[in-house]
Design a protein around this motif. Structure first.
Motif, short mmCIF file in Angstrom:
data_model
loop_
_atom_site.label_atom_id
_atom_site.label_comp_id
_atom_site.label_asym_id
_atom_site.label_seq_id
_atom_site.Cartn_x
_atom_site.Cartn_y
_atom_site.Cartn_z
N ALA A 1 0.81 -1.22 0.00
CA ALA A 1 0.00 0.00 0.00
C ALA A 1 0.84 1.27 0.00
CB ALA A 1 -0.93 0.00 1.21
N ALA A 2 2.16 1.13 -0.07
CA ALA A 2 3.05 2.29 -0.12
C ALA A 2 4.31 1.90 -0.88
CB ALA A 2 3.41 2.78 1.28
N PRO A 3 4.93 2.83 -1.59
CA PRO A 3 6.13 2.50 -2.37
C PRO A 3 7.33 2.20 -1.48
CG PRO A 3 5.70 4.86 -2.45
CD PRO A 3 4.52 4.24 -1.76
N VAL A 4 8.18 1.30 -1.96
CA VAL A 4 9.38 0.92 -1.21
C VAL A 4 10.27 2.13 -0.95
CG1 VAL A 4 11.48 -0.48 -1.29
CG2 VAL A 4 9.31 -1.44 -2.08
N SER B 1 1.07 9.61 7.00
CA SER B 1 0.63 8.33 7.55
C SER B 1 -0.75 8.40 8.18
CB SER B 1 1.66 7.81 8.57
OG SER B 1 1.75 8.66 9.69
N HIS B 2 -1.14 9.56 8.70
CA HIS B 2 -2.45 9.68 9.32
C HIS B 2 -3.56 10.06 8.34
CE1 HIS B 2 -0.23 9.77 13.17
NE2 HIS B 2 -1.35 9.36 13.69
N ASN B 3 -3.22 10.52 7.14
CA ASN B 3 -4.23 11.01 6.21
C ASN B 3 -4.21 10.33 4.85
OD1 ASN B 3 -5.31 13.53 7.77
ND2 ASN B 3 -3.09 13.71 7.88
N GLU B 4 -3.27 9.43 4.63
CA GLU B 4 -3.12 8.82 3.31
C GLU B 4 -4.39 8.12 2.86
OE1 GLU B 4 -2.69 5.81 0.40
OE2 GLU B 4 -2.97 5.38 2.54
N ALA B 5 -5.04 7.39 3.75
CA ALA B 5 -6.24 6.64 3.37
C ALA B 5 -7.36 7.57 2.92
CB ALA B 5 -6.71 5.77 4.53
N ALA B 6 -7.50 8.72 3.57
CA ALA B 6 -8.57 9.65 3.24
C ALA B 6 -8.21 10.57 2.08
CB ALA B 6 -8.94 10.49 4.46
N TRP C 1 -0.64 13.46 -3.85
CA TRP C 1 -0.77 12.40 -2.85
C TRP C 1 -0.54 11.01 -3.46
CZ3 TRP C 1 -1.70 12.37 2.44
CH2 TRP C 1 -1.91 13.63 3.03
N ALA C 2 -0.74 10.86 -4.76
CA ALA C 2 -0.57 9.55 -5.40
C ALA C 2 0.85 9.06 -5.23
CB ALA C 2 -0.94 9.66 -6.88
N ASP C 3 0.99 7.77 -4.95
CA ASP C 3 2.31 7.14 -4.80
C ASP C 3 3.17 7.84 -3.75
OD1 ASP C 3 1.75 5.24 -6.80
OD2 ASP C 3 2.35 6.65 -8.37
N ALA C 4 2.54 8.48 -2.80
CA ALA C 4 3.27 9.18 -1.73
C ALA C 4 4.27 10.19 -2.29
CB ALA C 4 3.98 8.18 -0.82
N ARG C 5 3.90 10.84 -3.40
CA ARG C 5 4.86 11.71 -4.09
C ARG C 5 5.31 12.87 -3.23
NH1 ARG C 5 1.13 11.49 -9.44
NH2 ARG C 5 2.06 9.65 -10.44
N TRP C 6 4.34 13.53 -2.58
CA TRP C 6 4.73 14.75 -1.86
C TRP C 6 5.63 14.44 -0.68
CZ3 TRP C 6 3.98 16.02 3.20
CH2 TRP C 6 3.00 15.32 3.92
N VAL C 7 5.31 13.37 0.06
CA VAL C 7 6.14 13.08 1.23
C VAL C 7 7.50 12.55 0.82
CG1 VAL C 7 5.28 10.71 1.59
CG2 VAL C 7 6.11 12.05 3.53
N ARG C 8 7.58 11.84 -0.28
CA ARG C 8 8.89 11.39 -0.78
C ARG C 8 9.74 12.60 -1.19
NH1 ARG C 8 6.82 7.53 -5.35
NH2 ARG C 8 9.03 7.37 -5.92
#
Length: 570
Positions: free
Chosen positions: A450-453, A508-513, A521-528
């Motif tokens: 559910a999240a990229p390596v 981690s607290h908002n990814e699902a929503a 937000w797709a593929d955790a782009r911003w946090v990466r």
């Protein structure tokens, strides 16, 4: 997530976009002329008054609309996105009033609340000529009389000192240098006798040229006993607690300025050609743009978590607020400077390109790092707490529920209890204390597909860097006095780890929503992207991720620089 929770800043943003059309008070050409004339933006402030922005400076307990400091940050950001001078000029009333929200009695606070909502301007008179941020050196005196107090002395370089109806004033009542020798007063200028006060001339400034940066002098000015805010000797303590709130809200100024800079730069790179290509097509420009987006989203993650922490982690604001105030404006200055390199000479034009807006916002934003304590002052405030933070880290643990409430954007917040604000907090910093749990959640998501390596690798590297920081804090002894270069270097590293941790907690607290709310937000782009920026600044070797860079730049172009926010869905 319900859009109703963010209706105020969305409504204000739409209104200001309308007012920015030709002929409106937020029209760039009109703002440029005011800046050149060093004239106060009265019409623009009137628009904010009619919108009811001042209602959001007043807590709900006093019939105002201030229920969420993160929403207030977004409102200030909406104004600063158009013009920083206007934002600074108007929001100063919040800064002037907040000490009364912190320590005033209910009658005093209720009266001021009504006045603020009616349009009264309130100024915060702390600094004096020759003393700057050294509040203990203050020379303005308050002497007790049978009827109340008599004020003497000058407050200088005060925002809205001349235009204000009320002045929230710190005055010395005891011996020089005595931290318990200061009282705070809310002075109504209309109630002072003739000759009791004098306005000092407006000071010409490099930025925010139209703001009322002036001063006020008192000569045997009699004020009633009811003007005192809080207990005898508590003036400095009240101010330091109030600063925990105002320093956090100041983040909105930087966010708005950087929004504006990014929008202007995005328009430029899509029309300017070099080497037969549009600038936006050149690899180096795309990397600079992607870095700027990452910086903005990192600043936003710190600001939003800090704003919510006012309510959810109130006793930790003595750490959260100076870190936020040191990190966000300095990151904003660096981001604006890098975007200025893309614009080249146009970044210096005062009217030829885009009505000179970039040059103006660059000048205006320099004050953001100075308001309510400079970057050095805020880092020193953090440095003084290193021993407490080290001991808390050694004990382990953190405020689990408070951190979750601060980081989860759709969790309702409890009203702020000012009584929970403290000057020294022995429980540590939950943002860093909760990082191991957050990284473990990311690892679980990665194992579940559910999240990229790549996110797990970045988060693990930040966790290792934070652990190394905590180990160094355990053995570090801050230098006496103003602090050493090593102290300030450690403070800067603390800010970076804190910023990276904020990004991880929010994701981690908002990814699902929020996962489908926008491409960032797709593929955790911003946090990466944010973690990549933090880790490189910490000197940790990490690989750039071309897919993230390209995705962020494409979203920047698609939105014309207007939609780079984590909060597009709320």
């Amino acid at each position: 997530m319900s859009p109703e929770t963010t209706a105020p800043h969305r409504l204000l943003g739409a209104l200001l976009d309308e007012q920015a059309r030709p002929g409106g008070p937020f029209w760039p050409a009109a703002l440029r002329e005011l800046d050149q004339d060093e004239a106060f933006p009265a019409e623009a402030c009137r628009v904010l008054d009619e919108f009811g922005l001042a209602d959001h400076y007043v807590p709900a307990a006093y019939d105002g609309k201030l229920t969420d400091f993160s929403e207030l940050i977004r409102l200030i950001r909406s104004v600063a996105r158009h013009d920083l001078t206007v934002a600074v000029a108007h929001a100063k009333t919040l800064l002037g009033a907040v000490s009364v929200w912190v320590a005033g009695d209910r009658e005093q606070a209720g009266r001021l609340a009504r006045q603020v909502r009616e349009g009264h301007v309130v100024s915060w008179a702390l600094t004096e000529r020759g003393h700057g941020a050294d509040l203990l050196a203050g020379e303005v005196t308050a002497e007790r009389t049978p009827e109340g107090w008599t004020l003497n002395g000058e407050k200088w370089l005060i925002n809205n000192a001349t235009r204000a109806h009320q002045i929230c004033l710190l005055a010395r009542t005891g011996e020089a240098g005595d931290a318990r020798g200061f009282n705070l007063f809310l002075v109504d200028k209309d109630r002072l006798s003739p000759g009791g006060y004098t306005h000092l001339p407006k000071i010409p400034t490099h930025g925010i040229r139209g703001a009322d940066i002036s001063g006020i002098g008192f000569t045997d000015a009699a004020v009633p006993a009811s003007a005192q805010v809080g207990a005898d000797g508590a003036g400095l303590e009240i101010v330091l607690k109030a600063l925990q709130l105002t320093r956090t809200v100041c983040a909105g100024l930087s966010l708005g300025a950087c929004d504006h800079a990014l929008r202007l730069t995005t328009a430029f790179v899509q029309e300017r050609r070099l080497y037969g290509k549009l600038l936006v097509e050149l690899p180096r420009i795309r990397r600079l743009l992607a870095d700027a987006v990452a910086d903005l989203l990192l600043m936003e993650s710190v600001s939003m978590l800090a704003g919510r922490a006012v309510h959810a982690l109130t006793p930790e604001m003595n750490v959260v607020s100076p870190v936020t105030k040191a990190f966000v404006p300095s990151a904003g200055d660096a981001m604006i400077a890098e975007l200025g390199e893309i614009l080249g000479v146009r970044a210096f034009f005062t009217d030829t390109h885009a009505e000179g807006m970039f040059a103006k916002l660059e000048r205006d934003h320099r004050i953001a790092a100075i308001f309510d304590g400079s970057t050095a002052v805020n880092r020193h405030a953090l440095i003084k707490q290193f021993p407490l933070l080290a001991r808390a880290s050694a004990r382990g643990g953190h405020a689990v529920k408070g951190l979750a409430a601060a980081a989860t954007l759709d969790v309702p917040l409890d009203p702020l209890d000012p009584g929970e604000l403290v000057l020294a907090q022995h429980g540590g910093c939950s943002v860093l204390g909760g990082l191991p749990d957050a990284v473990e959640r990311i690892r679980s998501l990665v194992r579940a597909g559910a999240a990229p390596v790549g996110l797990e690798q970045l988060a693990g590297t930040l966790l290792a860097a934070t652990a190394a920081l905590q180990e160094q804090l355990a053995t570090h002894r801050p230098a006496a006095g103003a602090g050493s270069a090593a102290d300030f270097d450690l403070a800067r590293r603390y800010e970076l780890c804190f910023a990276g941790a904020c990004a991880i907690h929010l994701w981690s607290h908002n990814e699902a929503a929020m996962g489908d709310s926008s491409p960032v937000w797709a593929d955790a782009r911003w946090v990466r992207a944010c973690l990549n920026r933090v880790l490189r600044a910490l000197g940790r070797p990490v690989d750039r991720e071309p897919d993230v860079t390209d995705a962020l730049v494409e979203e920047l172009v698609r939105t014309e620089g207007r939609g780079m926010t984590l909060l597009s869905g709320i």
